[in-house]
Design an enzyme around this catalytic site. Sequence first.
Site, PDB file in Angstrom:
ATOM      1  CG  HIS A   1      -0.125  -0.020   2.525  1.00  0.00           C
ATOM      2  ND1 HIS A   1       0.392   1.235   3.153  1.00  0.00           N
ATOM      3  CD2 HIS A   1       0.115  -0.964   3.221  1.00  0.00           C
ATOM      4  CE1 HIS A   1       1.013   0.749   4.173  1.00  0.00           C
ATOM      5  NE2 HIS A   1       0.808  -0.504   4.538  1.00  0.00           N
TER       6      HIS A   1
ATOM      7  CD  GLU B   1       2.232  -5.499   8.155  1.00  0.00           C
ATOM      8  OE1 GLU B   1       2.410  -6.680   8.141  1.00  0.00           O
ATOM      9  OE2 GLU B   1       3.024  -4.618   7.666  1.00  0.00           O
TER      10      GLU B   1
END
Length: 198
Positions: free
Chosen positions: A11, A80
């Site tokens: 990202h 994550e």
Amino acid sequence: MTTTFFDLIRHGEPAGGHKYRGHRDDPLSEQGWQQMRSAISKGEQWDHILTSPLLRCREFAHELAEQMNLPVTIAEGFKEICFGDWEGKTREQVEQEYGDHQANFWRDAENFPPPNAETVQAFHQRIGDAWLHWSKQMAGKKVLLVCHGGVIRMVLGHVLGLTPSNAMAGFQIPFACRSQVRLDQTEFGTLSCLVKHG
């Protein structure tokens, strides 16, 4: 032989800048959106987009899927790592509060986890399970995976046969960084190869 390609992209910059986020669900900043859009070239083709469930990945994945008229799937397993008590803090704040612990974590994550965090061993296992599952589900396709720095480290760790600590410490992965992995399903099993990184 069946060949599968995974393009991995981290990202872009989230709102609030550099800090330990882990499971915190901050969206992309304006700059983060620009980084992501700039990282995708005209004429690129995929069969499917997979994304982490977190906003900083998911919102861009959905935008791109709509533009390219592609299916997009939220893959919970590619979330994550949870950084525990460090989440929401900058590296400077963690250094002030925890001293050498942060440097030790990046040097040897298996023996120096952040307080109340997901262990890097558990994270490595989780990403390995997700990688195995989606590699089978997407066999023969070209896939874009929109995810996180830690996730990319662990995927590349599995591809290259690294320990969790070595995978965590072994790659520089800036915002919107791209990597590509090729999987060949052969009569001898699956051959995994890192094609490019960064």
